[in-house]
Design an enzyme around this catalytic site. Structure first.
Site, PDB file in Angstrom:
ATOM      1  N   ASP A 149       0.859  -1.188   0.000  1.00 20.91           N
ATOM      2  CA  ASP A 149       0.000   0.000   0.000  1.00 20.91           C
ATOM      3  C   ASP A 149       0.898   1.242   0.000  1.00 20.91           C
ATOM      4  OD1 ASP A 149      -2.283   1.582   0.293  1.00 20.91           O
ATOM      5  OD2 ASP A 149      -2.394   1.316   2.468  1.00 20.91           O
TER       6      ASP A 149
ATOM      7  N   GLU B 196       2.656   5.053  -3.885  1.00 18.22           N
ATOM      8  CA  GLU B 196       2.622   6.024  -5.024  1.00 18.22           C
ATOM      9  C   GLU B 196       3.932   6.795  -5.153  1.00 18.22           C
ATOM     10  OE1 GLU B 196       0.161   5.530  -2.786  1.00 18.22           O
ATOM     11  OE2 GLU B 196      -0.932   4.326  -4.247  1.00 18.22           O
TER      12      GLU B 196
ATOM     13  N   ASP C 198      -8.932   3.620  -2.557  1.00 13.09           N
ATOM     14  CA  ASP C 198      -9.971   3.976  -1.589  1.00 13.09           C
ATOM     15  C   ASP C 198     -11.227   4.531  -2.246  1.00 13.09           C
ATOM     16  OD1 ASP C 198      -8.125   3.154   0.229  1.00 13.09           O
ATOM     17  OD2 ASP C 198      -7.479   5.186   0.765  1.00 13.09           O
TER      18      ASP C 198
END
Ligand code: MIG
Length: 799
Positions: A406, A409, A484
């Site tokens: 997770d 980015e 999300d």
């Protein structure tokens, strides 16, 4: 800074006339009088690569996206020229390069029709602030052209009339118009006049794509640095464009079959007793489930590779108990490493100098869940190697089966831009650069290192990794989810579009957070979402902790029953989904096919978004609205059976389909043979003693495939797989099914149970491999099912 829009900005520079041409086998160089060089590589008859420099010299040629095993080779290559242009001809394409300005036009070699043509073509703007160029390309849009692709964009499937940016971004509760979000996949396909081509702009800087938004007749793409470096891929079938792009950027190996089962996730299940409560409930309620996830709270102060002593005192025991109950444990691992000298992972990386640094030397410090962190430079091979090694204990010793990456980015809290500043340095595998260039591939390189760790320590079993951020090619290492999302009806539609879009962007192994991550779905929304998710390659419920429960039983009993029903359908279809994964992994074929990909010649499909084909024979259309008793949908051309009623319907039209809450529109292509397992609570719970084949009669022919192997491990790479090709042929009062088998794997079952649907006649005789069968000997029930030995090669049924 970049102001580009083609019209607004007047400082563009352009290539001048060609002064030199060189050919080195399949690499051509065209140089202009103002130092521009175009390097054109003929990779395949239908794949050309165009690469430009504006300074008379190319930098090192390096790409994270391109698969080292990508196919190469062509049947034909001929280069001629006339007064005005060079002409490059392959067996599929003709490419003109204009001598005065380097502009290009590409034609279909068969009929000389125009496929794609430069408008301004390559041009650039000097970037005084960042150095180098802002590189730009513009193309003339053709009549009625449509555009598809670009990975995870949440907007309408057809991208026409819109502009997009690719810059991996943590996007909590993103919406339909949010752009960019988590992934950067700079690949699209254009479709006009029945023909499709693709463009893959392999540039990891921030890139932009404009599909006739700024100017009605022009599409363009540009980047804030790096090279104008793109691949042109010709179809004319869109499916061939997608498979060629996927071949270029690679596919994953087969996952363990359990990874195609149902996964349950939550931020977060803890302590151990809570995890057990959840897994026990699945078994008690008989809702199939194969994987349980631990989110960040399983760690000690969010330190990766540690366990909270309070909440998980004995992870090895717990993981074993879960394993014994059929649950595979998947844990989250984020990139931020807590600054803490007493923490061995931190200490080692610091000592070995593995963390990213700012331009002037300090470490890249950023706040994430553990507080202040440093971040490994996953673009350095030694760092990836070290990272892979960190999984030893987790995987080999504790027995964790999957890892969830997770925040890659990379996401950083409380700073403008929510990521690293532009000056951060990266190794980029020996091509040192700033974060501007490495940003979009940071998450990919993290997932890659994670994958190698799992592969090493889980061997001889197969790894399972899931990532949030991705660049083209990331699909080689990992599955993905869309980040999300929100518990809303609109997000159910978005999930449908994103899964299709990712599949046609080479990334099939994807799914949404079922039910929505943020906020709370009601039971109806959750049930409708499970129905869709059951037909996505990756199927997981996930939600954030602060919005209530989101397990199949969190609503009322009616909802639990609907959820169970659809998860059970998924488990029955596992051999079908696995075969589809095999076709993806082996033949580069996307697991989901938007209708436009399925039948591009039917212009009705060009703007459809809801209907899609799962695998290649199931037509799915989710219910996207509350209080529905059904919906209108488009049935593509051909003959289809309603999955529930077995009623036959001819496509090429819109129609109303009933679908109460416990149903959804599902159709089966006529002639299909759909393989089915018995319902299991988890993969491997039962020995498969008989495989069911649902055969749907067709007046005509249809081929189906069934791929099988040990469902885990690597024996299949040594020939121990079984690939069966079924040919079904129906003709009036006769139905013939033939099987051709390849591979050395012996399935555990001995017989097929064949269910015949849609037979237009009453059975009078059955011949198996040329022997008449006494109708009393085959268990030919009134319900048109019969049991035959799996070795049969020819089955003839006559009326
Ligand atoms: O800042 O680990 O998208 O799936 O549950 C939030 C907690 C961090 C974001 C992920 C989500 C995950 C959550 N994470």
């Amino acid at each position: 800074m970049i102001l580009n829009t083609e019209l607004e900005y007047k400082g563009d520079l352009f290539p001048a006339n060609i002064t030199d041409y060189q050919k080195d086998v399949d690499v051509l160089h065209f140089s202009t009088s103002n130092n521009v060089i175009l390097q054109l590589t003929v990779l395949r008859d239908s794949v050309l690569r165009f690469r430009y420099t504006t300074v008379g010299k190319f930098n090192n040629d390096f790409s994270y996206a391109i698969d080292e095993d990508a196919s190469r080779g062509y049947n034909h290559l001929e280069i001629t020229d006339d007064e005005k242009k060079y002409i490059i001809t392959t067996s599929k394409l003709i490419c003109h390069i204009h001598k005065t300005d380097l502009r290009k036009s590409i034609y279909d070699a068969k009929n000389n029709t125009l496929i794609c043509e430069d408008e301004l073509g390559f041009h650039w703007e000097e970037s005084y602030e960042l150095g180098g160029d802002i590189v730009k390309m513009s193309k003339a849009a053709q009549n009625g052209e449509s555009y598809y692709g670009l990975g995870d964009k949440p907007q309408h499937l057809n991208l026409k009339g819109k502009r997009f940016e690719n810059w991996a971004t943590d996007s909590y509760a993103f919406g339909k118009n949010t752009d960019p979000i988590y992934k950067a996949i700079p690949f699209y396909t254009g479709l006009h006049n029945g023909k499709s081509y693709g463009i893959f702009f392999d540039n990891t800087f921030k890139t932009f794509f404009d599909f006739c938004q700024e100017r009605r007749n022009v599409t363009s793409f540009w980047a804030q640095g790096g090279e104008m470096n793109y691949y042109f891929i010709y179809g004319p079938k869109m499916q061939d464009v997608v498979t060629n792009y996927t071949d270029l950027t690679g596919t994953p190996e087969l996952p363990p079959l359990w990874a195609l089962g149902y996964h349950q996730c939550k931020w977060s299940y803890y302590p151990e007793s809570n995890v057990k409560e959840i897994t026990n409930k699945f078994r008690a309620l008989k809702i199939p489930c194969d994987a349980i996830y631990l989110d960040i709270d399983y760690m000690e102060g969010f330190r990766c590779f540690t366990w909270s002593k309070d909440h998980f005192p004995d992870p090895k025991r717990m993981v074993k108990e879960l394993t014994d109950d059929g649950f595979k444990t998947v844990v989250i691992i984020d990139p931020g490493i807590k600054i803490d000298n007493a923490y061995s992972v931190f200490k080692e990386a610091l000592d070995k100098d593995y963390f990213c640094k700012r331009a002037d030397g300090p470490y890249m410090k950023g706040k994430v869940w553990p507080g202040e962190c440093y971040f490994p430079d996953f673009t350095r091979p030694e760092v990836r190697e070290w990272w892979a090694g960190l999984f030893k204990e987790l995987i080999e010793d504790i027995g964790v089966k999957g890892v969830w990456n997770d925040m890659n980015e990379p996401a950083v809290m409380d700073v403008p831009g929510k990521t690293f500043p532009a000056d951060v340095r990266h190794d980029y595998d020996g091509n040192p650069c700033s974060h501007q260039k490495a940003h979009n591939i940071y998450g990919m390189q993290m997932a890659r290192a994670t994958y190698h760790g799992l592969k090493r320590f889980n061997y001889p079993k197969r790894p399972f990794v899931i990532t949030r951020s991705a660049y083209s090619g990331t699909q080689r290492y990992t599955s993905t989810w869309m980040g999300d999302n929100v518990a809303s009806w609109e997000h159910l539609q978005i999930a449908n579009i994103q899964a299709q879009r990712l599949a046609l962007s080479g990334f099939s192994f994807a799914g949404s957070d079922i039910g929505g991550f943020a906020e709370q779905p009601n039971g109806e929304l959750y049930a409708r979402w499970i129905q869709l998710g059951a037909f996505h390659p990756f199927c997981r419920t996930h939600s954030s902790g602060d919005h209530g429960d989101q397990e199949p039983w969190a609503f009322d009993e009616e909802i639990t029953d609907v959820v169970r029903k659809f998860i059970e359908i998924r488990y029955e279809l596992l051999p079908y989904l696995y075969t589809s994964f095999y076709q993806y992994s082996h033949n580069n074929v996307p697991m989901l096919k938007s209708l436009v990909l399925f039948d591009q010649e039917d212009s009705q499909t060009h703007y459809r978004t809801d209907e899609f084909i799962c695998g290649d024979q199931l037509l799915i259309c989710p219910i996207n609205e509350p209080n529905s008793k059904g919906r209108r949908m488009y049935i593509p051309r051909g003959e289809w059976y309603n999955f529930w009623t077995k009623e036959l319907i001819s496509g090429g039209k819109e129609t109303w389909v009933d679908a109460d809450l416990d149903s959804m529109p599902i159709f089966v292509k006529a002639g299909a043979i759909i393989p089915k397992y018995p319902i299991q609570q988890y993969v491997g719970e039962k020995d498969i003693e008989e495989l069911t084949l649902d055969a749907y009669y067709k007046n005509g022919k249809e081929d189906s495939e069934l791929y099988e192997d040990a469902n885990d491990g690597y024996d299949y790479t040594k020939g121990r797989y079984s690939l069966k090709k079924f040919n079904l042929a129906g003709n009036g009062n006769k139905l013939i099914i033939r099987i051709h088998k390849r591979g050395e794997y012996e399935t555990s079952y001995k017989t097929f149970k064949i269910n015949l649907f849609g037979l237009p006649f009453k059975v009078k005789s059955i011949k198996v491999d040329n022997e008449y069968v006494d109708l009393k000997d085959v268990k030919f029930n009134g319900d048109n099912s019969l049991i035959v030995p799996k070795e049969f090669t020819n089955l003839q049924i006559k009326g």
